[in-house]
Design a protein around this motif. Sequence first.
Motif, PDB file in Angstrom:
ATOM      1  N   THR A 160      -4.271   6.844  -0.227  1.00  0.00           N
ATOM      2  CA  THR A 160      -4.677   6.315  -1.383  1.00  0.00           C
ATOM      3  C   THR A 160      -3.589   5.455  -0.348  1.00  0.00           C
ATOM      4  O   THR A 160      -3.132   4.709  -0.677  1.00  0.00           O
ATOM      5  N   GLN A 161      -4.987   4.464  -0.328  1.00  0.00           N
ATOM      6  CA  GLN A 161      -4.768   2.637   0.079  1.00  0.00           C
ATOM      7  C   GLN A 161      -4.608   1.484  -0.075  1.00  0.00           C
ATOM      8  O   GLN A 161      -5.560   0.279   0.085  1.00  0.00           O
ATOM      9  N   SER A 162      -6.197   2.014  -2.195  1.00  0.00           N
ATOM     10  CA  SER A 162      -5.254   0.599  -2.396  1.00  0.00           C
ATOM     11  C   SER A 162      -4.231  -0.243  -2.936  1.00  0.00           C
ATOM     12  O   SER A 162      -3.414   0.692  -2.746  1.00  0.00           O
ATOM     13  N   PRO A 163      -3.769  -1.286  -2.738  1.00  0.00           N
ATOM     14  CA  PRO A 163      -3.132  -2.167  -3.156  1.00  0.00           C
ATOM     15  C   PRO A 163      -1.997  -1.618  -4.435  1.00  0.00           C
ATOM     16  O   PRO A 163      -2.830  -1.257  -5.894  1.00  0.00           O
ATOM     17  N   GLN A 164      -1.245  -1.843  -4.397  1.00  0.00           N
ATOM     18  CA  GLN A 164      -0.254  -1.753  -5.809  1.00  0.00           C
ATOM     19  C   GLN A 164       0.852  -2.521  -5.672  1.00  0.00           C
ATOM     20  O   GLN A 164       1.102  -3.246  -4.810  1.00  0.00           O
ATOM     21  N   THR A 195      -6.252  -2.331  -9.146  1.00  0.00           N
ATOM     22  CA  THR A 195      -7.557  -2.707  -8.872  1.00  0.00           C
ATOM     23  C   THR A 195      -8.824  -3.511  -9.465  1.00  0.00           C
ATOM     24  O   THR A 195      -9.667  -3.393  -9.010  1.00  0.00           O
ATOM     25  N   PRO A 231     -10.636  -7.738  -5.870  1.00  0.00           N
ATOM     26  CA  PRO A 231     -11.744  -7.748  -4.809  1.00  0.00           C
ATOM     27  C   PRO A 231     -10.944  -7.185  -3.439  1.00  0.00           C
ATOM     28  O   PRO A 231      -9.728  -6.788  -3.248  1.00  0.00           O
ATOM     29  N   GLN A 232     -12.054  -5.806  -2.963  1.00  0.00           N
ATOM     30  CA  GLN A 232     -11.302  -5.286  -1.881  1.00  0.00           C
ATOM     31  C   GLN A 232     -11.345  -5.673  -0.752  1.00  0.00           C
ATOM     32  O   GLN A 232     -11.985  -4.567   0.158  1.00  0.00           O
ATOM     33  N   TRP A 233     -10.919  -7.117  -0.472  1.00  0.00           N
ATOM     34  CA  TRP A 233     -10.551  -7.293   0.997  1.00  0.00           C
ATOM     35  C   TRP A 233      -9.483  -6.698   1.106  1.00  0.00           C
ATOM     36  O   TRP A 233      -8.408  -6.705   0.897  1.00  0.00           O
ATOM     37  N   ALA A 234      -9.374  -7.579   2.617  1.00  0.00           N
ATOM     38  CA  ALA A 234      -7.812  -7.586   2.890  1.00  0.00           C
ATOM     39  C   ALA A 234      -7.082  -9.114   3.167  1.00  0.00           C
ATOM     40  O   ALA A 234      -7.291  -9.632   3.874  1.00  0.00           O
ATOM     41  N   ASP A 241     -12.727 -11.972   3.709  1.00  0.00           N
ATOM     42  CA  ASP A 241     -13.954 -11.217   3.045  1.00  0.00           C
ATOM     43  C   ASP A 241     -14.927 -11.354   4.454  1.00  0.00           C
ATOM     44  O   ASP A 241     -16.110 -11.946   4.513  1.00  0.00           O
ATOM     45  N   LYS A 263       0.662  -1.173   0.603  1.00  0.00           N
ATOM     46  CA  LYS A 263       0.350  -0.372  -0.010  1.00  0.00           C
ATOM     47  C   LYS A 263       0.817   1.219   0.289  1.00  0.00           C
ATOM     48  O   LYS A 263       1.903   1.091   0.235  1.00  0.00           O
TER      49      LYS A 263
END
Length: 436
Positions: free
Chosen positions: A154-158, A175, A178-181, A198, A147
């Motif tokens: 900007t906390q979306s995965p990179q 992007t 899915p927006q999981w951890a 999830d 991140k």
Amino acid sequence: MVVGIGNGIGIGIGESRDLMTQLVKMGAGADGGGGSRNTSPMGRRVGSRNVSPSKQKSIKTKPRGLDEETIAKFPKSPQPDVQMEDDIWAMLPEDLLNEILARIPPFMIFRLRSVCKRWNSILLDSAFLQFHSQVPSHGPCLLTFYKNPVNSQTQSPQCSIFSLPLKQWFRIPFTFLPQWAICLIGSSGGLVCFSGLDGSTFKTLICNPLTQTYQILPLMHYNHQRQLTMVVDRSQHTFKIIAANDLYGDRSLPTEVYDSRIGQWSVNQTMPAVNLCSSKMAFCDSRLYLETLSPIGLMVYKVDTGFWEHVPAKFPRSLLDGYLVAGVKKRLFLVGRVGVYSTIQSMRIWELDHGKVMWVEITRMPPRYCRGLLRLSSERFECFGHDNLILFTSWNQGKCLLYDVDKKVWSWVAGCGIHLYSGQVCFYEPRFDAFI
């Protein structure tokens, strides 16, 4: 330097001709290297001095924070581009064009897709994918999943990939997941495995970062956070996910294996009660290896039979922390520090002698590299393997050190700092023909 490879790059007519000219050069000079040479315009330094190869000068530089000296050389000046007629490219046979494109480094394909509509749909062309599957691999790369620590909004995965043959970083859009951890599990044969929660449900997914496709696997029979490893059979276009014991060691769970051919998990033998000394596993010669303290040695899971067995390979004396690393064929390595935490230690690499069931030391990390990787004796490091390459990472120092077992060469990987402080890393083989 990190180069973006998104689809929104605009290229003018003049630049298109330059790209096509370079494409011809790369296709004509390729002899099965699978894109291992950096012949693209991005790989040349603009404005470099025109120095004869016999009179190249060498200068010694000492990077900040490193103790060893590295040698830098001035490259030759780029040759002027030869302009080609558009009519020649228009009449280029389809099979020849596909063979040329298949030999380009995979990351460059994203830039070439903006040249024309024909090249934009190249990843959907079965003929191109067939040529791509027949050429040698681009070579090993490092994939980092993190991140962005610079911009807190900007906390979306990179995702960034370092090409070892090109010595260059590339950023890949991530992007599409899915927006999981989620956390990175590993990579094999061009596919990357992630797992995460999830909500309260533990899920696993497989993706191909180059084609931006992914698949969420069915839930396991015992839905707990598990130690996972992935293996891909490229010849059969299949993969397996092996779920060993509970991630935190609190439960004794049956071993489960996901087979992409049947699309479901199978339940196998529960691993015997052992005291694991490391959460790291290594898959070598159709076997999964784990380190144990009680009983001392290795626990081995045979995929073909679905059963566990114990290998009484005693660990070296004064071993502080050990990582299992899989090599080519049956080679299995053990990497760790020897000594006590309050004194200077040495980093060593052993190889398992399967006949004598014992670890044999093959090399030691030179002191200057050890000091550059770990400033303090108590600092944590990680270790990963690909074929006969072993990668050492230090989160505190933000450095990556690579060791080639065959060549017996140590080398630093540049530009790892921002990718390691808040991320995860694994070896990665870029493949467009890695299907899910």
